[in-house]
Design a protein around this motif. Structure first.
Motif, PDB file in Angstrom:
ATOM      1  N   ILE A 110       0.874  -1.189   0.000  1.00 22.39           N
ATOM      2  CA  ILE A 110       0.000   0.000   0.000  1.00 22.39           C
ATOM      3  C   ILE A 110       0.900   1.224   0.000  1.00 22.39           C
ATOM      4  O   ILE A 110       1.467   1.599   1.032  1.00 22.39           O
ATOM      5  CB  ILE A 110      -0.935  -0.002   1.227  1.00 22.39           C
ATOM      6  N   LEU A 111       1.071   1.826  -1.182  1.00 23.94           N
ATOM      7  CA  LEU A 111       2.055   2.903  -1.321  1.00 23.94           C
ATOM      8  C   LEU A 111       1.510   4.234  -0.820  1.00 23.94           C
ATOM      9  O   LEU A 111       2.207   5.232  -0.855  1.00 23.94           O
ATOM     10  CB  LEU A 111       2.500   3.026  -2.784  1.00 23.94           C
ATOM     11  N   GLY A 112       0.272   4.260  -0.410  1.00 28.40           N
ATOM     12  CA  GLY A 112      -0.236   5.450   0.251  1.00 28.40           C
ATOM     13  C   GLY A 112      -1.536   5.975  -0.289  1.00 28.40           C
ATOM     14  O   GLY A 112      -1.758   6.014  -1.499  1.00 28.40           O
ATOM     15  N   ALA A 113      -2.408   6.386   0.656  1.00 29.82           N
ATOM     16  CA  ALA A 113      -3.513   7.266   0.292  1.00 29.82           C
ATOM     17  C   ALA A 113      -2.857   8.601  -0.045  1.00 29.82           C
ATOM     18  O   ALA A 113      -1.658   8.779   0.183  1.00 29.82           O
ATOM     19  CB  ALA A 113      -4.473   7.389   1.465  1.00 29.82           C
ATOM     20  N   ASN A 114      -3.616   9.539  -0.619  1.00 27.58           N
ATOM     21  CA  ASN A 114      -2.959  10.770  -1.062  1.00 27.58           C
ATOM     22  C   ASN A 114      -3.954  11.929  -1.064  1.00 27.58           C
ATOM     23  O   ASN A 114      -5.009  11.839  -1.692  1.00 27.58           O
ATOM     24  CB  ASN A 114      -2.397  10.554  -2.467  1.00 27.58           C
ATOM     25  N   GLY A 115      -3.617  13.006  -0.364  1.00 26.76           N
ATOM     26  CA  GLY A 115      -4.526  14.148  -0.282  1.00 26.76           C
ATOM     27  C   GLY A 115      -4.538  14.994  -1.543  1.00 26.76           C
ATOM     28  O   GLY A 115      -5.390  15.874  -1.681  1.00 26.76           O
TER      29      GLY A 115
END
Ligand SMILES: Cc1ncc(C[n+]2csc(CCOP(=O)(O)OP(=O)(O)O)c2C)c(N)n1
Length: 324
Positions: A110-115
Motif C-alpha cells: 500500500i504505497l499510500g492514500a494521497n490528499g
C-alpha cells in the motif's frame, strides 16, 4: 496467489462489510469529535476496492486517494491500526503521522492514500516501471476519481505508462462528482477516451458489482503481468454519503434525494449470498471491529518530543552546510 481474504465470494462480502462498518464507525468518531479534521467516506464504493484487490497478488501494490480507507482495508491493512491512524495515535499504521488521507503500509504494497487529487498515478507508474526493470512480476493498481481525469499529472502518468509498458492498472472510480461538480459538466470526451488517446486499452464496468469489477480487473492484471502494459478501468459507482464529513455544515444541495435513493437501491453489499451466511459474517466483522476500536482507543498519543521525527527518509542527511 491472489489475496487469500478475497479468494471467494464470502471473503469479498466480508471485506466489503468490514469497509462499510469501519466507515460507519469513523463517521461516528468524527461526529463525536474523537477524529479531528474529518474524513472522506467510501460508503457505496466498496465493490471497486474489493473487486480490484481481489485480482491482485499479495506482492502487488496500489496507490490510493483522499478517500482511501476502502483501498487500504481491501489490500489487507489491519483495521485497528488504521483506526489508530485516524486518531493520530502511535499504534497507527504510520505512527499517527499520516492520518486518514496519508495512510500507507509498504509491507502490504500500500504505497499510500494521497490528499492531492491525481497524485497517486505517477507514483504507481514509477513503482510499476521499477518492478519491471528489476524483473519482478509486481502489478500496481492506481485508484483515482473522475475529478483526477482533468489533472495534467494523470495524463503524464498515462503517457509514461504507455511508452514504458508499465504493469499498471488505472482505476477511475467515477462516482459522478468531484466534490459538488458533476462529472458530466467537467469531463470533456470520456474517461476511457483519455486512456485510448495514449493507446491504453480501457473498459467501463459496473462499479456496484464486485464480481464484474473483479473480472475486469483480472483481465487488466493478467495483461500487465504478461508484459502487455497498462490498462484502464472506469468503474461507475456512487458515494452514498457526503464528499467529506464537513459537507453537512455547508448545507450543499447538488444531488437530489431521489438520485441518492436510486443508487442506494443498488447497494454493492447486496451480493446474493444466503441471508444466514451474511448475518454470520456481519457478526464476525462486528467483533473484529470492536477489538480494533479497543486497540485504537488504548493506543497512546505521540510524545510531543518526537514531533520532528519522520520528516526525512532514513539515511538521508542534508549536505553539510546546507540549511534545512
Ligand atoms: C490537486 C488538488 N486539487 C484540488 C484538491 C481539492 N479536492 C479534494 S477532493 C476533490 C474532489 C476530487 O474528486 P474526485 O477525484 O472525483 O474524487 P471523489 O472525491 O469523488 O472520490 C478536490 C477538488 C486537491 N486535494 N488536490
Amino acid at each position: 496467489m491472489s489475496l487469500p481474504h478475497l479468494a471467494d465470494p464470502a471473503g469479498r462480502y466480508r471485506t466489503m462489510r468490514l469497509i462499510r462498518s469501519f466507515e460507519e464507525l469513523a463517521l461516528e468518531w468524527v461526529r463525536s469529535g474523537l477524529v479531528v479534521g474529518g474524513t472522506h467516506p467510501y460508503i457505496g464504493q466498496e465493490a471497486v476496492a474489493v473487486g480490484v484487490c481481489a485480482a491482485l497478488d499479495p506482492a502487488d501494490q496500489l496507490t490510493s486517494t483522499h478517500r482511501g480507507h476502502g483501498h487500504v482495508l481491501a489490500k489487507g491493512a489491519d483495521p485497528g491500526r488504521l483506526l489508530a491512524e485516524l486518531l493520530g495515535r502511535v499504534g497507527g499504521l504510520n505512527g499517527g503521522r499520516g492520518g486518514s488521507m496519508h495512510a500507507a503500509d509498504f509491507s502490504l504494497g500500500i504505497l499510500g492514500a494521497n490528499g492531492i487529487v491525481g497524485a497517486g498515478a505517477p507514483i504507481a507508474v514509477g513503482s510499476a516501471w521499477a518492478a519491471r526493470r528489476r524483473g519482478e512480476p509486481t502489478v500496481v493498481a492506481s485508484f483515482f476519481g473522475d475529478g483526477a481525469l482533468n489533472q495534467g499529472v494523470l495524463l503524464e502518468a498515462l503517457n509514461l505508462a504507455s511508452i514504458w509498458r508499465a504493469p499498471a492498472v488505472f482505476v477511475c472510480e467515477n462516482n459522478g462528482y468531484a466534490t459538488t461538480l458533476p462529472a458530466a459538466s467537467a469531463v470533456g470526451g470520456s474517461a476511457c477516451g483519455r486512456a485510448a488517446a495514449f493507446g491504453i486499452p480501457a473498459e467501463t464496468v459496473d462499479g456496484m458489482d464486485v464480481e464484474a469489477v473483479r473480472a475486469a480487473a483480472g483481465r487488466a492484471v493478467e495483461r500487465a503481468r504478461a508484459g502487455g502494459g497498462p490498462s484502464f478501468l472506469e468503474c461507475l459507482t456512487y458515494r452514498f454519503e457526503a464528499h467529506h464529513t464537513m459537507e453537512r455544515r455547508f448545507r450543499l444541495s447538488y444531488r437530489t434525494a431521489e438520485e441518492v435513493a436510486s443508487w442506494r437501491e443498488r447497494d454493492p453489499l447486496a451480493t446474493g449470498l444466503p441471508t444466514g451466511r451474511m448475518a454470520e459474517i456481519d457478526r464476525e466483522v462486528a467483533e473484529l471491529l470492536s477489538a480494533a476500536a479497543e486497540f485504537a482507543l488504548a493506543s497512546a498519543e505521540p510524545d510531543p518530543a518526537t514531533a520532528n521525527d519522520h520528516l526525512y527518509a532514513s539515511g538521508l542527511r542534508p549536505r553539510s552546510g546546507a540549511a534545512l
